[in-house]
Structure formats: structure tokens, C-alpha cells
Design a protein around this motif. Structure first.
Motif, PDB file in Angstrom:
ATOM      1  N   SER A 290     -17.519   3.238 -19.301  1.00 38.43           N
ATOM      2  CA  SER A 290     -18.414   3.875 -20.474  1.00 38.43           C
ATOM      3  C   SER A 290     -17.473   5.093 -21.163  1.00 38.43           C
ATOM      4  O   SER A 290     -18.074   5.927 -21.989  1.00 38.43           O
ATOM      5  N   GLY A 291     -16.299   5.285 -20.727  1.00 41.92           N
ATOM      6  CA  GLY A 291     -15.518   6.325 -21.162  1.00 41.92           C
ATOM      7  C   GLY A 291     -16.091   7.825 -20.665  1.00 41.92           C
ATOM      8  O   GLY A 291     -15.910   8.821 -21.397  1.00 41.92           O
ATOM      9  N   GLY A 292     -16.920   7.666 -19.679  1.00 37.78           N
ATOM     10  CA  GLY A 292     -17.184   9.103 -19.159  1.00 37.78           C
ATOM     11  C   GLY A 292     -18.508   9.165 -19.375  1.00 37.78           C
ATOM     12  O   GLY A 292     -19.228  10.348 -19.040  1.00 37.78           O
ATOM     13  N   ARG A 293     -19.401   8.459 -20.292  1.00 35.00           N
ATOM     14  CA  ARG A 293     -20.687   8.953 -20.839  1.00 35.00           C
ATOM     15  C   ARG A 293     -21.682   8.755 -19.479  1.00 35.00           C
ATOM     16  O   ARG A 293     -22.539   9.684 -19.620  1.00 35.00           O
ATOM     17  N   VAL A 294     -21.720   7.805 -19.099  1.00 36.31           N
ATOM     18  CA  VAL A 294     -22.452   7.645 -17.777  1.00 36.31           C
ATOM     19  C   VAL A 294     -22.395   8.695 -16.748  1.00 36.31           C
ATOM     20  O   VAL A 294     -23.331   9.127 -16.238  1.00 36.31           O
ATOM     21  N   ASP A 295     -20.939   8.775 -16.318  1.00 36.09           N
ATOM     22  CA  ASP A 295     -20.726   9.671 -15.404  1.00 36.09           C
ATOM     23  C   ASP A 295     -20.961  11.133 -15.663  1.00 36.09           C
ATOM     24  O   ASP A 295     -21.538  11.890 -15.003  1.00 36.09           O
ATOM     25  N   GLY A 296     -20.893  11.361 -16.928  1.00 40.91           N
ATOM     26  CA  GLY A 296     -21.484  12.811 -17.577  1.00 40.91           C
ATOM     27  C   GLY A 296     -22.767  13.055 -17.533  1.00 40.91           C
ATOM     28  O   GLY A 296     -23.392  14.054 -17.078  1.00 40.91           O
ATOM     29  N   ALA A 297     -23.602  11.897 -18.022  1.00 40.07           N
ATOM     30  CA  ALA A 297     -25.086  11.919 -17.842  1.00 40.07           C
ATOM     31  C   ALA A 297     -25.502  12.139 -16.285  1.00 40.07           C
ATOM     32  O   ALA A 297     -26.629  12.653 -16.000  1.00 40.07           O
TER      33      ALA A 297
ATOM     34  N   ALA B  11     -30.559   8.419 -14.664  1.00 40.65           N
ATOM     35  CA  ALA B  11     -29.138   8.551 -15.150  1.00 40.65           C
ATOM     36  C   ALA B  11     -28.113   7.558 -14.473  1.00 40.65           C
ATOM     37  O   ALA B  11     -27.378   6.877 -14.839  1.00 40.65           O
ATOM     38  N   GLN B  12     -28.535   7.450 -13.259  1.00 41.70           N
ATOM     39  CA  GLN B  12     -27.554   6.608 -12.121  1.00 41.70           C
ATOM     40  C   GLN B  12     -27.880   5.156 -12.568  1.00 41.70           C
ATOM     41  O   GLN B  12     -27.296   4.251 -12.423  1.00 41.70           O
TER      42      GLN B  12
ATOM     43  N   VAL C 180     -19.876  13.625 -21.634  1.00 42.44           N
ATOM     44  CA  VAL C 180     -20.585  12.581 -22.365  1.00 42.44           C
ATOM     45  C   VAL C 180     -20.312  12.783 -23.994  1.00 42.44           C
ATOM     46  O   VAL C 180     -20.202  11.739 -24.673  1.00 42.44           O
ATOM     47  N   ALA C 181     -20.105  13.717 -24.510  1.00 36.47           N
ATOM     48  CA  ALA C 181     -19.659  13.839 -26.052  1.00 36.47           C
ATOM     49  C   ALA C 181     -18.515  13.104 -26.272  1.00 36.47           C
ATOM     50  O   ALA C 181     -18.066  12.416 -27.259  1.00 36.47           O
ATOM     51  N   ARG C 182     -17.425  13.337 -25.254  1.00 36.43           N
ATOM     52  CA  ARG C 182     -16.122  13.024 -25.688  1.00 36.43           C
ATOM     53  C   ARG C 182     -15.901  11.547 -25.494  1.00 36.43           C
ATOM     54  O   ARG C 182     -14.907  10.860 -25.693  1.00 36.43           O
ATOM     55  N   SER C 183     -16.863  10.989 -24.754  1.00 35.65           N
ATOM     56  CA  SER C 183     -17.059   9.464 -24.483  1.00 35.65           C
ATOM     57  C   SER C 183     -17.022   8.693 -25.702  1.00 35.65           C
ATOM     58  O   SER C 183     -16.531   7.445 -25.762  1.00 35.65           O
ATOM     59  N   GLY C 184     -17.228   9.372 -27.192  1.00 37.80           N
ATOM     60  CA  GLY C 184     -17.360   8.603 -27.986  1.00 37.80           C
ATOM     61  C   GLY C 184     -16.163   8.257 -28.610  1.00 37.80           C
ATOM     62  O   GLY C 184     -15.803   7.396 -29.568  1.00 37.80           O
TER      63      GLY C 184
END
Length: 432
Positions: A111-118, A65-66, A274-278
Motif C-alpha cells: 500500500s506504499g506505507g498507507r496501511v502500516d502508517g494507519a 486499522a489492522q 500515510v500521506a507519502r504513500s500517495g
């Protein structure tokens, strides 16, 4: 084959068999304390290996993930040969070679929070797996403790049964001696013989229970099932000063199940991120170097480019919204599971604590009963020898003594195993 050769071969086989029997007979039993048994199980039991592998898997998942927030460097090489269609200017074009080399670098900026969330979810999953290893250790410690005390219990019960056989054997000799001089009836001899036979049957059963308990302990600590074990410890009573409230509070802070449920809730919340990053844009910085030539390897003509790409999904038929709602439902579920886990752990601590206290009271009363039953048996023997007591008095007194000792052993076993269950219910760490 001559008789002399046959005799020598037979002698060698017999000698070899005797040596093997001697080696087996001389093999010393394995002496174990409870802590040594637990240490053996932690080294040998397959469940530990499984839990360790599971933790390693989630450790690499964190790194995976990192990697999503780091740069990506790639290289590509293309070999091409083409021929253009004939034209007025070039009625018969020749084939052209094209050798192309490209080195590109890409770095995600946002990434809109996708990477951080993952990454967050992967880290919580790893923490939960690490707690799973601790949970496995605690369960294994409980299994070993139960098996260890079960062997102690069956050993002590075996001793009680042997004492009963010895007492009834001595009493039968006394009855037979008195019958021979005509002071007691034949019925006393017959009744004594029946009671001795019953006691011998119980002794056989107790020996089998002991052998089974030893095999069970061998199994859980990872030794061959036929290993002879000698236990270094005895069942003992050590009063616990722990209160029920302290036990529950400790469990809420340190029990792996509670902490795992908490991490599962936090991981579910990261999944929502992660979902909201969309709904949000992504920004990526990219650069490339390109070399092309008509001759291999294609390193003559060079050009480069750097560009910043921003992308935003404007319409996806509610795909992102569906993912968000799904993730939010997962949070609700994880929250309820967290609450349910805390309630279950609290109940488990309460049950183990109350069982321990109940066993503690039985230890006190059964100790007194053993002392009184022992005195009663001695009095019954003296009265029978003096001719003022009956054979039934002696037999009943011996049975009462055996039952009192059995009750005391059972109370000690229940207390020690309940105490071990309480440690596991509270999440007491295992020393290793």
C-alpha cells in the motif's frame, strides 16, 4: 370519620414517624480511610467511566486499522431480464433472463506505507488513551486526597474552636465569681462575655465548614451528599526523603502527560508516512468465481479469474504533496507540544516540591509555638486567679493559643496536600 378512627390513624402516623427517626438516628456513620475513599471514587466517579470508554474506542480503532492489511471476501447476486432490439436475423427477439453470482477475494500486497502508517498511528492513539485512563486515576486520587484532608482540617479546626469556647466559658465563670466578691471590675465581665460570644460565632462557622467539607468528600467518592462520614485517619507528618532532581526525573519517565505528548509526536510521524504513500504504487491480488444461468438462482455456468493490479497516481494537482506538507507541519507542532509539556511538568513538580518543603518548615515552628502558647495560657490563668494578672492577659493568651493551633493544623494540611500534588505531578501510579 369517627374520633376513634382518627385517633388510631394519628397514632399510627406518629408511631411510623418515631420509627423512621429512630432508624435514621441509629444509622452508623460510614468509616473511611484515605485508601478506602480513593477506591470508592475509582468505582463510582463518572470520569472513570468516561476514560474507560475512550480507551475502548481507541482499542477498536486499532483493529479497524489492522483490517486494512487483511483479505476481503465478498459475494454478489444479480437478477436481470433484458430484451434485445429487433434485427434482420431476429425480427422479434424474446426477453432473456440472466442470473449472476460472484464470489471475489481481494488481498492488498503493498500500500506504499498507507496501511502500516494507519496502524501505527492507531496504536499510538490507543497508548495515549490508556495513559489518559491512568491520568484520570491520578487526578481523581488527588481530588479525593484534597477532600479527605480538607475534612480532617475542618474537623481539627472545629475542635480548636470548641476548646476556645470551653476555655473562655470557664474563664467567664471565674471572672463572674471574682466580680461577685468585688475583686474585679464590671468591665472584666463584659469583655469576657464579648470574647466568648465571638468564639461562639467562630464555632458556628467552623461547624458549617466541616459540614461542607463532608459533603464535598461524599460528592467526589460517589456517596449521597448527606452521608455521615467518620474518618479513620489523622493528619500526620512523615518526612519525605525525595530530592527535587529525583522527582523531575521520575516525572519525565512516568508522568502520563509527558508520555502522551511523546505518543502524539510518534503518531504525527506515522501520519506523514500515510500521506507519502500517495507518491508510491499500490499492489492488490484479486480473484473471483462467477456463476451465471438463465434460470434462478444462476449456478450452472462457472468461470474464474485471478489478477494482480498495480496502480500509481501520476498527477493529482499536488494533492498528495499538500497532504505531506500538512502532516509534516503536524510533526513540528507535536514536537513543540512535547517540549512544552515537559517544561510544564517540570515546573509543576518544582512548585509542589517547594510548597511541600515550605510547609515542612512551618510544621516545625508551629509545633514549638503551640507548646509555648499553651504554657503561656496556663500561666496567665494562674496569675489572674492570684490577682497579679489582668483579664486581658488571659484573653490574649487564649487567642494566641488558638492561633498557634490553627497555624499548626494549616501547616499539616498544606504539607499533606502538597505531597499529594507532588505525587500527581510526578505521575505516581494509583493502586487499584
Amino acid at each position: 370519620m369517627t374520633h376513634r378512627k382518627l385517633g388510631k390513624k394519628t397514632l399510627a402516623l406518629v408511631a411510623g414517624g418515631l420509627m423512621l427517626m429512630s432508624a435514621v438516628a441509629s444509622a452508623a456513620p460510614t468509616e473511611l480511610t484515605l485508601e478506602e475513599s480513593i477506591a470508592l471514587a475509582l468505582r463510582n466517579n463518572p470520569t472513570m467511566k468516561i476514560a474507560e470508554a475512550d480507551r475502548d474506542k481507541y482499542s477498536w480503532a486499532v483493529r479497524e486499522a489492522q483490517a486494512g492489511q487483511g483479505p476481503t471476501l465478498s459475494y454478489s447476486h444479480k437478477d436481470a431480464r433484458a430484451k434485445a432490439a429487433p434485427s434482420t436475423l431476429v425480427p422479434n427477439p424474446s426477453p432473456v433472463n440472466d442470473f449472476d453470482n460472484t464470489v471475489s477475494l481481494s488481498l492488498p500486497i503493498y500500500s506504499g506505507g498507507r496501511v502500516d502508517g494507519a496502524i501505527g498511528k492507531a496504536e499510538y492513539d490507543f497508548k495515549a488513551a490508556d495513559l489518559g485512563l491512568a491520568k484520570t486515576k491520578q487526578q481523581l486520587k488527588l481530588d479525593v486526597t484534597n477532600a479527605y484532608f480538607k475534612m480532617l482540617q475542618t474537623r481539627n479546626l472545629l475542635q480548636v474552636k470548641q476548646e476556645s469556647v470551653d476555655n473562655l466559658t470557664a474563664h467567664l465563670r471565674n471572672v463572674q465569681a471574682q466580680y461577685e466578691v468585688g475583686t474585679v471590675a464590671k468591665s472584666d465581665v463584659l469583655r469576657s462575655e464579648v470574647e466568648l460570644a465571638n468564639a461562639q460565632q467562630s464555632l458556628i462557622t467552623a461547624q458549617n465548614d466541616f459540614d461542607l467539607a463532608m459533603a464535598s468528600l461524599n460528592n467526589v467518592v460517589g456517596l449521597p451528599l448527606d452521608t455521615e462520614i467518620k474518618l479513620k485517619e489523622e493528619m500526620k507528618y512523615e518526612q519525605s526523603k525525595l530530592t527535587l532532581a529525583d522527582g523531575i526525573n521520575f516525572a519525565m519517565q512516568y508522568r502520563p502527560d509527558v508520555l502522551q505528548a511523546d505518543y502524539a509526536l510518534k503518531g504525527a510521524q506515522e501520519t506523514v508516512k500515510v500521506a507519502r504513500s500517495g507518491f508510491l504504487p499500490t499492489v492488490t491480488l484479486s480473484g473471483a468465481n462467477n456463476w451465471t444461468d438463465s434460470k434462478f438462482p444462476g449456478s450452472k455456468n462457472r468461470n474464474w479469474s485471478v489478477y494482480l493490479t498495480t496502480s500509481l497516481t501520476l498527477f493529482d494537482t499536488n494533492l498528495t504533496l499538500s497532504k505531506v506538507k500538512e502532516a509534516e507541519a503536524g510533526v513540528v507542532k507535536a514536537n513543540e507540544q512535547y517540549r512544552q509539556t515537559k517544561d510544564s511538568v517540570s515546573l509543576e513538580v518544582r512548585q509542589a516540591y517547594l510548597s511541600m518543603k515550605e510547609s515542612e518548615k512551618r510544621i516545625e515552628t508551629s509545633q514549638v509555638a503551640v507548646a509555648k502558647a499553651d504554657e503561656d495560657f496556663k500561666i496567665a490563668q494562674v496569675r489572674y486567679n492570684a490577682g497579679v494578672g489582668t483579664n486581658l492577659d488571659v484573653i490574649d493568651a487564649e487567642l494566641a493559643l488558638a492561633q498557634a493551633k490553627t497555624n499548626y493544623i494549616q501547616a499539616l494540611y498544606d504539607y499533606n496536600t502538597s505531597k499529594a500534588k507532588l505525587d500527581k505531578a510526578m505521575g505516581v501510579a494509583v493502586k487499584q
